[in-house]
Motif scaffolding. Structure first.
Motif, PDB file in Angstrom:
ATOM      1  N   MET A   1       0.825  -1.205   0.000  1.00 50.14           N
ATOM      2  CA  MET A   1       0.000   0.000   0.000  1.00 50.14           C
ATOM      3  C   MET A   1       0.862   1.259   0.000  1.00 50.14           C
ATOM      4  SD  MET A   1      -3.249   0.526   2.540  1.00 50.14           S
ATOM      5  CE  MET A   1      -3.717  -1.198   2.305  1.00 50.14           C
ATOM      6  N   ARG A   2       1.944   1.235   0.810  1.00 54.16           N
ATOM      7  CA  ARG A   2       2.829   2.406   0.846  1.00 54.16           C
ATOM      8  C   ARG A   2       3.512   2.619  -0.498  1.00 54.16           C
ATOM      9  NH1 ARG A   2       5.289   0.990   6.802  1.00 54.16           N
ATOM     10  NH2 ARG A   2       3.825   2.268   8.021  1.00 54.16           N
ATOM     11  N   TRP A   3       3.990   1.537  -1.105  1.00 59.32           N
ATOM     12  CA  TRP A   3       4.656   1.685  -2.397  1.00 59.32           C
ATOM     13  C   TRP A   3       3.669   2.180  -3.454  1.00 59.32           C
ATOM     14  CZ3 TRP A   3       9.245   2.724  -3.583  1.00 59.32           C
ATOM     15  CH2 TRP A   3      10.333   2.162  -2.937  1.00 59.32           C
ATOM     16  N   LEU A   4       2.466   1.633  -3.471  1.00 60.87           N
ATOM     17  CA  LEU A   4       1.502   2.059  -4.479  1.00 60.87           C
ATOM     18  C   LEU A   4       1.123   3.524  -4.285  1.00 60.87           C
ATOM     19  CD1 LEU A   4      -0.182   1.283  -6.895  1.00 60.87           C
ATOM     20  CD2 LEU A   4      -1.974   0.461  -5.346  1.00 60.87           C
ATOM     21  N   SER A   5       0.990   3.960  -3.034  1.00 58.24           N
ATOM     22  CA  SER A   5       0.686   5.372  -2.800  1.00 58.24           C
ATOM     23  C   SER A   5       1.824   6.257  -3.287  1.00 58.24           C
ATOM     24  CB  SER A   5       0.406   5.626  -1.313  1.00 58.24           C
ATOM     25  OG  SER A   5       1.580   5.486  -0.530  1.00 58.24           O
ATOM     26  N   MET A   6       3.083   5.834  -3.059  1.00 57.80           N
ATOM     27  CA  MET A   6       4.222   6.623  -3.510  1.00 57.80           C
ATOM     28  C   MET A   6       4.296   6.672  -5.031  1.00 57.80           C
ATOM     29  SD  MET A   6       5.501   7.938  -0.861  1.00 57.80           S
ATOM     30  CE  MET A   6       6.881   8.711  -1.723  1.00 57.80           C
ATOM     31  N   ILE A   7       3.948   5.561  -5.693  1.00 56.42           N
ATOM     32  CA  ILE A   7       3.941   5.553  -7.162  1.00 56.42           C
ATOM     33  C   ILE A   7       2.909   6.556  -7.669  1.00 56.42           C
ATOM     34  CG2 ILE A   7       3.389   4.155  -9.191  1.00 56.42           C
ATOM     35  CD1 ILE A   7       4.571   1.734  -7.612  1.00 56.42           C
ATOM     36  N   HIS A   8       1.708   6.533  -7.092  1.00 60.45           N
ATOM     37  CA  HIS A   8       0.675   7.497  -7.501  1.00 60.45           C
ATOM     38  C   HIS A   8       1.153   8.928  -7.286  1.00 60.45           C
ATOM     39  CE1 HIS A   8      -2.548   4.853  -8.612  1.00 60.45           C
ATOM     40  NE2 HIS A   8      -2.634   4.268  -7.412  1.00 60.45           N
ATOM     41  N   LEU A   9       1.733   9.203  -6.128  1.00 61.12           N
ATOM     42  CA  LEU A   9       2.151  10.580  -5.828  1.00 61.12           C
ATOM     43  C   LEU A   9       3.297  11.013  -6.724  1.00 61.12           C
ATOM     44  CD1 LEU A   9       1.944  10.466  -1.922  1.00 61.12           C
ATOM     45  CD2 LEU A   9       0.335  11.549  -3.514  1.00 61.12           C
ATOM     46  N   THR A  10       4.227  10.094  -7.015  1.00 67.05           N
ATOM     47  CA  THR A  10       5.363  10.424  -7.885  1.00 67.05           C
ATOM     48  C   THR A  10       4.891  10.846  -9.269  1.00 67.05           C
ATOM     49  OG1 THR A  10       6.821   8.907  -6.689  1.00 67.05           O
ATOM     50  CG2 THR A  10       7.479   9.515  -8.933  1.00 67.05           C
ATOM     51  N   TYR A  11       3.817  10.218  -9.742  1.00 63.77           N
ATOM     52  CA  TYR A  11       3.325  10.511 -11.090  1.00 63.77           C
ATOM     53  C   TYR A  11       2.169  11.499 -11.083  1.00 63.77           C
ATOM     54  CZ  TYR A  11       6.469   7.016 -12.881  1.00 63.77           C
ATOM     55  OH  TYR A  11       7.610   6.335 -13.225  1.00 63.77           O
ATOM     56  N   GLY A  12       2.021  12.226  -9.965  1.00 59.96           N
ATOM     57  CA  GLY A  12       1.055  13.314  -9.916  1.00 59.96           C
ATOM     58  C   GLY A  12      -0.390  12.889  -9.755  1.00 59.96           C
ATOM     59  N   GLN A  13      -0.626  11.621  -9.423  1.00 61.68           N
ATOM     60  CA  GLN A  13      -1.992  11.132  -9.212  1.00 61.68           C
ATOM     61  C   GLN A  13      -2.349  11.348  -7.737  1.00 61.68           C
ATOM     62  OE1 GLN A  13      -1.137   7.199 -10.528  1.00 61.68           O
ATOM     63  NE2 GLN A  13      -1.177   7.731 -12.700  1.00 61.68           N
ATOM     64  N   LEU A  14      -2.578  12.625  -7.403  1.00 61.26           N
ATOM     65  CA  LEU A  14      -2.663  13.020  -6.002  1.00 61.26           C
ATOM     66  C   LEU A  14      -3.861  12.416  -5.280  1.00 61.26           C
ATOM     67  CD1 LEU A  14      -1.627  16.782  -6.267  1.00 61.26           C
ATOM     68  CD2 LEU A  14      -0.225  14.841  -5.592  1.00 61.26           C
ATOM     69  N   ASP A  15      -5.017  12.407  -5.920  1.00 60.82           N
ATOM     70  CA  ASP A  15      -6.197  11.885  -5.227  1.00 60.82           C
ATOM     71  C   ASP A  15      -6.004  10.423  -4.843  1.00 60.82           C
ATOM     72  OD1 ASP A  15      -7.381  14.335  -5.504  1.00 60.82           O
ATOM     73  OD2 ASP A  15      -8.609  13.779  -7.231  1.00 60.82           O
ATOM     74  N   GLU A  16      -5.491   9.628  -5.790  1.00 63.48           N
ATOM     75  CA  GLU A  16      -5.273   8.208  -5.512  1.00 63.48           C
ATOM     76  C   GLU A  16      -4.203   8.014  -4.444  1.00 63.48           C
ATOM     77  OE1 GLU A  16      -5.201   9.658  -8.413  1.00 63.48           O
ATOM     78  OE2 GLU A  16      -6.386   8.564  -9.925  1.00 63.48           O
ATOM     79  N   GLY A  17      -3.124   8.786  -4.547  1.00 59.12           N
ATOM     80  CA  GLY A  17      -2.041   8.671  -3.576  1.00 59.12           C
ATOM     81  C   GLY A  17      -2.463   9.081  -2.179  1.00 59.12           C
ATOM     82  N   ILE A  18      -3.247  10.158  -2.088  1.00 55.99           N
ATOM     83  CA  ILE A  18      -3.724  10.629  -0.776  1.00 55.99           C
ATOM     84  C   ILE A  18      -4.663   9.604  -0.146  1.00 55.99           C
ATOM     85  CG2 ILE A  18      -5.254  12.334   0.292  1.00 55.99           C
ATOM     86  CD1 ILE A  18      -3.929  14.424  -1.604  1.00 55.99           C
TER      87      ILE A  18
END
Length: 280
Positions: free
Chosen positions: A174-191
């Motif tokens: 879950m942490r890695w997937l959130s970081m992947i989303h945030l790295t690629y600007g997918q803020l809603d999914e990452g948050i």
């Protein structure tokens, strides 16, 4: 007598091993260089001693004083440092065949493959094991990093999703997937994912820091400050968190509050250097 012999061999092996000071980042760089001759002699002697120890056989490891995986890891590293990647790979594969996949032996093989400029093979090898063995946490870290180096972050994200589907409490995935989303600007999914990691682990200051950064990037400054304060409450002596808070408050025009956190940064840094504010 047997115990004394094992201890002597281990002492000699580690004495030689300690003379091999090449950094792992050089050994496994994908373009490794030959080590100096004098150091190579020490590496070969350490290997020779470790091989003798490794023949102790079943039931004899209690005499050695070092776990089998640790000795084999040192042998893999030393063979790699001597540029004998074939021997290192054979050792790593044998350990997996003998013991099944563990974070140590799968990680060893992935690193050896990377050192041979075969980084693309490492994720291919590890992915099916990661899907069937959710306890391989360290291997997941290595997999994501190597996938990133190979420009295959979509693959890493898909693997993390599959692990979360099987185990909704797989915190690392879950942490890695959130970081992947945030790295690629997918803020809603990452948050959203970061909030879930906090539900599972509410005392992790780093998770609140990540969430605060993402909320700031989305423009939710008020909540970003609230979440960052949670991080500070859990890790009050972390100067980085106070510096972040100072910057966020300043950006909102709350200069007096920002200055208090900047003063706290200076105080903590001086404490780390063994000084106090009164010394200056």
């Amino acid at each position: 007598a047997h115990s004394g012999a094992m201890n002597l061999l281990m002492w000699q092996a580690q004495r030689h091993d300690n003379q091999v000071t090449v950094e792992p980042g050089v050994v496994f760089s994908g373009n490794p260089m030959q080590m100096p001759d004098a150091m190579a002699v020490q590496a070969k002697e350490a290997l020779r001693m470790y091989r003798l120890v490794s023949r102790v056989g079943e039931g004899g490891w209690s005499l050695v004083g070092m776990p089998q995986e640790q000795i084999e890891t040192r042998m893999i590293w030393l063979n790699s440092a001597l540029l004998d990647f074939a021997a290192a790979e054979a050792l790593a594969r044998h350990a997996i065949e003998r013991d099944g996949p563990t974070d140590v032996n799968v990680g060893n093989l992935m690193v050896v493959l990377n050192g041979q400029m075969r980084a693309g093979e490492a994720p291919d090898f590890a992915e099916p094991m990661l899907r069937s063995n959710p306890e391989l946490f360290g291997t997941l870290d290595t997999f994501v990093r190597m996938s990133n180096e190979a420009g295959q972050m979509d693959r890493a994200a898909e693997l993390c999703r599959s692990r979360i589907e099987k185990n909704p409490k797989d915190l690392l995935a879950m942490r890695w997937l959130s970081m992947i989303h945030l790295t690629y600007g997918q803020l809603d999914e990452g948050i959203a994912l970061t909030r879930k990691t906090i539900e599972l682990d509410p005392n992790n200051p780093n998770a609140y820091r990540v969430l605060a950064n993402a909320l700031r990037d989305r423009g939710d400054m008020n909540e970003a400050i609230i979440q960052l304060q949670h991080a500070i409450d859990l890790d009050e002596d972390n100067p980085m968190l106070h510096e972040m808070m100072g910057d966020m408050l300043a950006a909102m025009g709350r200069q007096d509050e920002a200055q208090k956190h900047r003063d706290r940064v200076n105080e903590l840094l001086m404490q780390q250097q063994g000084a106090t504010p009164h010394d200056h």
